[in-house]
Design an enzyme around this catalytic site. Structure first.
Site, PDB file in Angstrom:
ATOM      1  N   HIS A 194       5.897  24.399  -9.964  1.00  0.00           N
ATOM      2  CA  HIS A 194       6.421  24.054 -11.291  1.00  0.00           C
ATOM      3  C   HIS A 194       6.444  22.535 -11.414  1.00  0.00           C
ATOM      4  O   HIS A 194       6.026  21.817 -10.484  1.00  0.00           O
ATOM      5  CB  HIS A 194       7.800  24.689 -11.513  1.00  0.00           C
ATOM      6  CG  HIS A 194       8.794  24.408 -10.420  1.00  0.00           C
ATOM      7  ND1 HIS A 194       9.237  23.138 -10.119  1.00  0.00           N
ATOM      8  CD2 HIS A 194       9.433  25.243  -9.544  1.00  0.00           C
ATOM      9  CE1 HIS A 194      10.105  23.196  -9.130  1.00  0.00           C
ATOM     10  NE2 HIS A 194      10.234  24.463  -8.757  1.00  0.00           N
ATOM     11  N   SER A 198      11.742  27.900  -8.290  1.00  0.00           N
ATOM     12  CA  SER A 198      10.935  29.128  -8.312  1.00  0.00           C
ATOM     13  C   SER A 198      11.831  30.352  -8.451  1.00  0.00           C
ATOM     14  O   SER A 198      11.412  31.389  -8.953  1.00  0.00           O
ATOM     15  CB  SER A 198      10.122  29.249  -7.024  1.00  0.00           C
ATOM     16  OG  SER A 198       9.334  28.097  -6.862  1.00  0.00           O
ATOM     17  N   MET A 213       6.443  25.835  -0.919  1.00  0.00           N
ATOM     18  CA  MET A 213       6.236  27.268  -0.698  1.00  0.00           C
ATOM     19  C   MET A 213       5.438  27.861  -1.862  1.00  0.00           C
ATOM     20  O   MET A 213       5.421  29.088  -2.043  1.00  0.00           O
ATOM     21  CB  MET A 213       7.585  27.974  -0.541  1.00  0.00           C
ATOM     22  CG  MET A 213       8.347  27.463   0.681  1.00  0.00           C
ATOM     23  SD  MET A 213       9.538  28.634   1.346  1.00  0.00           S
ATOM     24  CE  MET A 213      10.651  28.798  -0.027  1.00  0.00           C
ATOM     25  N   GLN A 221      12.479  30.563   7.862  1.00  0.00           N
ATOM     26  CA  GLN A 221      13.638  29.989   7.169  1.00  0.00           C
ATOM     27  C   GLN A 221      14.354  31.004   6.278  1.00  0.00           C
ATOM     28  O   GLN A 221      15.307  30.657   5.586  1.00  0.00           O
ATOM     29  CB  GLN A 221      13.243  28.727   6.403  1.00  0.00           C
ATOM     30  CG  GLN A 221      12.396  28.954   5.169  1.00  0.00           C
ATOM     31  CD  GLN A 221      11.865  27.648   4.608  1.00  0.00           C
ATOM     32  OE1 GLN A 221      11.054  26.989   5.219  1.00  0.00           O
ATOM     33  NE2 GLN A 221      12.334  27.276   3.418  1.00  0.00           N
ATOM     34  N   HIS A 271       7.653  20.392  -8.437  1.00  0.00           N
ATOM     35  CA  HIS A 271       6.672  20.169  -7.366  1.00  0.00           C
ATOM     36  C   HIS A 271       5.633  19.134  -7.807  1.00  0.00           C
ATOM     37  O   HIS A 271       5.257  18.258  -7.037  1.00  0.00           O
ATOM     38  CB  HIS A 271       5.919  21.467  -7.042  1.00  0.00           C
ATOM     39  CG  HIS A 271       6.770  22.594  -6.547  1.00  0.00           C
ATOM     40  ND1 HIS A 271       6.992  23.744  -7.266  1.00  0.00           N
ATOM     41  CD2 HIS A 271       7.463  22.755  -5.385  1.00  0.00           C
ATOM     42  CE1 HIS A 271       7.761  24.571  -6.568  1.00  0.00           C
ATOM     43  NE2 HIS A 271       8.073  23.992  -5.427  1.00  0.00           N
ATOM     44  N   LYS A 296      16.390  17.977  -5.033  1.00  0.00           N
ATOM     45  CA  LYS A 296      16.902  19.317  -5.359  1.00  0.00           C
ATOM     46  C   LYS A 296      17.510  19.982  -4.120  1.00  0.00           C
ATOM     47  O   LYS A 296      18.539  20.631  -4.192  1.00  0.00           O
ATOM     48  CB  LYS A 296      15.744  20.141  -5.941  1.00  0.00           C
ATOM     49  CG  LYS A 296      15.980  21.624  -6.032  1.00  0.00           C
ATOM     50  CD  LYS A 296      16.821  21.942  -7.215  1.00  0.00           C
ATOM     51  CE  LYS A 296      16.969  23.404  -7.530  1.00  0.00           C
ATOM     52  NZ  LYS A 296      16.865  24.342  -6.458  1.00  0.00           N
ATOM     53  N   GLY A 356      12.029  16.926  -2.380  1.00  0.00           N
ATOM     54  CA  GLY A 356      12.843  16.798  -3.589  1.00  0.00           C
ATOM     55  C   GLY A 356      14.330  16.653  -3.273  1.00  0.00           C
ATOM     56  O   GLY A 356      14.834  17.277  -2.342  1.00  0.00           O
ATOM     57  N   ASN A 374       4.164  28.668  -5.892  1.00  0.00           N
ATOM     58  CA  ASN A 374       4.768  28.997  -7.185  1.00  0.00           C
ATOM     59  C   ASN A 374       5.180  27.683  -7.867  1.00  0.00           C
ATOM     60  O   ASN A 374       6.323  27.465  -8.237  1.00  0.00           O
ATOM     61  CB  ASN A 374       5.962  29.947  -7.010  1.00  0.00           C
ATOM     62  CG  ASN A 374       6.394  30.540  -8.337  1.00  0.00           C
ATOM     63  OD1 ASN A 374       7.524  30.438  -8.744  1.00  0.00           O
ATOM     64  ND2 ASN A 374       5.462  31.129  -9.049  1.00  0.00           N
ATOM     65  N   VAL A 418      13.806  17.451 -11.090  1.00  0.00           N
ATOM     66  CA  VAL A 418      13.244  17.691 -12.422  1.00  0.00           C
ATOM     67  C   VAL A 418      13.979  18.886 -13.025  1.00  0.00           C
ATOM     68  O   VAL A 418      14.158  19.919 -12.364  1.00  0.00           O
ATOM     69  CB  VAL A 418      11.722  17.949 -12.349  1.00  0.00           C
ATOM     70  CG1 VAL A 418      11.165  18.310 -13.719  1.00  0.00           C
ATOM     71  CG2 VAL A 418      11.010  16.723 -11.790  1.00  0.00           C
TER      72      VAL A 418
HETATM   73  P1  AMP Z   1       9.960  24.786  -2.412  1.00  0.00           P
HETATM   74  O1  AMP Z   1       8.585  25.205  -2.802  1.00  0.00           O
HETATM   75  O2  AMP Z   1      11.042  25.394  -3.227  1.00  0.00           O
HETATM   76  O3  AMP Z   1      10.187  24.885  -0.921  1.00  0.00           O
HETATM   77  O4  AMP Z   1      10.056  23.239  -2.733  1.00  0.00           O
HETATM   78  C1  AMP Z   1       9.108  22.336  -2.245  1.00  0.00           C
HETATM   79  C2  AMP Z   1       9.599  20.949  -2.527  1.00  0.00           C
HETATM   80  O5  AMP Z   1       9.779  20.768  -3.927  1.00  0.00           O
HETATM   81  C3  AMP Z   1      10.947  20.642  -1.850  1.00  0.00           C
HETATM   82  O6  AMP Z   1      10.912  19.322  -1.325  1.00  0.00           O
HETATM   83  C4  AMP Z   1      11.910  20.751  -3.009  1.00  0.00           C
HETATM   84  O7  AMP Z   1      13.082  19.968  -2.842  1.00  0.00           O
HETATM   85  C5  AMP Z   1      11.074  20.240  -4.158  1.00  0.00           C
HETATM   86  N1  AMP Z   1      11.590  20.705  -5.441  1.00  0.00           N
HETATM   87  C6  AMP Z   1      11.928  21.977  -5.778  1.00  0.00           C
HETATM   88  N2  AMP Z   1      12.448  22.019  -7.025  1.00  0.00           N
HETATM   89  C7  AMP Z   1      12.454  20.748  -7.485  1.00  0.00           C
HETATM   90  C8  AMP Z   1      12.878  20.132  -8.707  1.00  0.00           C
HETATM   91  N3  AMP Z   1      13.412  20.834  -9.708  1.00  0.00           N
HETATM   92  N4  AMP Z   1      12.728  18.787  -8.828  1.00  0.00           N
HETATM   93  C9  AMP Z   1      12.197  18.050  -7.811  1.00  0.00           C
HETATM   94  N5  AMP Z   1      11.765  18.573  -6.639  1.00  0.00           N
HETATM   95  C10 AMP Z   1      11.903  19.904  -6.478  1.00  0.00           C
END
Ligand code: AMP
Length: 291
Positions: free
Chosen positions: A34, A188, A30, A61, A37, A151, A149, A32, A178
């Site tokens: 870090h 994020s 999504m 979602q 990602h 996570k 992830g 942003n 991470v």
């Molecule tokens: P998001 O942008 O939050 O939807 O996350 C996109 C992807 O990054 C998802 O598969 C998350 O599980 C993964 N992700 C988010 N935070 C972390 C983290 N700290 N370590 C590893 N993967 C992550």
């Protein structure tokens, strides 16, 4: 890196890559971005010839009272970070590109047994939104592999069930969490925390680490351990604990006690103000201890 905003342009590029025999990986996000990602992208690059990253804040979602409008959108910084990593394609569609059918949209329903608990119980409909958008992204990009992830442990389990039950020919990779140097899982949403809340935040990962230590050293009473951990989180400054449970790593069913060599995952969400911090710890090698 090529930026694609339309489904037709990314499809024709991916078709070219396929015809050249290249293996394609998708990393859905999504934005942003870090280091969490970016670690998924590095894994994707090791496993595939071409890596596509999608940035899409998926409205379906988010619940009506959730942070869809506030969710941090940092496209230029994200684009730069992806350029620096030599990502091949960035897919950045508008909502109308992903959901063009106004009132006639189909949805992919996540299996209730995995999606009605924990995050799904706190956020009704959340996982149907996730499976729907991920299925759309898979249909658009037809990847050989997709990296997510750990996570979002429950999200991974739901997506895995979708891929298996719909026979999608996609290999899923679950990448490690991470963390910041103090243990807080990168997210994020961490930027919503005040300075004072940010100091309390690592207590969550420390508590999960403590719980795992207890399991490893032979303490098998999952329910009592989780009750204790719940109290510790509140005592150390969290405002609420949505859940903290030790679950079977596959079914996510909560465990009352551990049997030897059982794969378990400790899953937790705790709140600081209105910010929900999500974390988990996979305990796959908990052998029978003395206690
Ligand atoms: P998001 O942008 O939050 O939807 O996350 C996109 C992807 O990054 C998802 O598969 C998350 O599980 C993964 N992700 C988010 N935070 C972390 C983290 N700290 N370590 C590893 N993967 C992550």
């Amino acid at each position: 890196m090529t930026l694609f905003e339309s489904i037709s342009t990314i499809r024709s590029k991916i078709q070219q890559w396929r015809q050249a025999g290249q293996r394609i990986a998708l990393v859905p996000t999504m934005g942003n971005l870090h280091a969490g990602h970016l670690s998924l992208i590095e894994i994707a690059q090791q496993q595939a010839d071409k890596v596509v990253v999608s940035i899409f804040v998926n409205p379906t979602q988010f619940g009506p009272d959730e942070d869809y409008d506030q969710y941090p959108r940092t496209f230029e910084a994200d684009r730069l970070a992806l350029e620096q990593l030599s990502v091949d394609g960035l897919f950045f569609p508008a909502v109308s590109e992903m959901y063009p059918l106004e009132g006639r949209e189909a949805k992919v329903v996540a299996p209730e047994v995995l999606s009605g608990i924990y995050e799904g119980a706190s956020r009704p409909g959340h996982f149907d939104g996730v499976t729907t958008v991920v299925a759309k992204l898979f249909q658009i990009t037809q990847p050989d592999i997709a990296v997510f992830g750990q996570k979002d442990y429950q999200q991974f389990a739901v997506i895995q069930a979708m891929v298996e039950s719909l026979f999608m020919p996609i290999e899923l990779i679950r990448a490690p969490i991470v963390r910041d140097t103090d243990g807080l899982a990168l997210s994020s949403r961490n930027q919503y925390l005040t300075q004072q809340q940010r100091q309390i935040a690592p207590v969550l990962s420390n508590t999960l680490e403590w719980l795992e230590g207890e399991l490893v050293s032979g303490n098998r009473g999952c329910k009592e351990l989780c009750q204790l951990a719940h109290r510790m989180l509140l005592e150390k400054g969290f405002d609420a604990v949505d859940y903290i449970d030790i679950c079977d790593a596959n079914s996510l069913a909560p465990l009352a006690s551990l049997v030897p060599d059982q794969s378990a995952v400790i899953m937790a969400v705790a709140r600081l103000g209105t910010t929900r911090l999500l974390d988990n710890r996979l305990c796959t090698h908990v052998t029978e201890g003395e206690g």
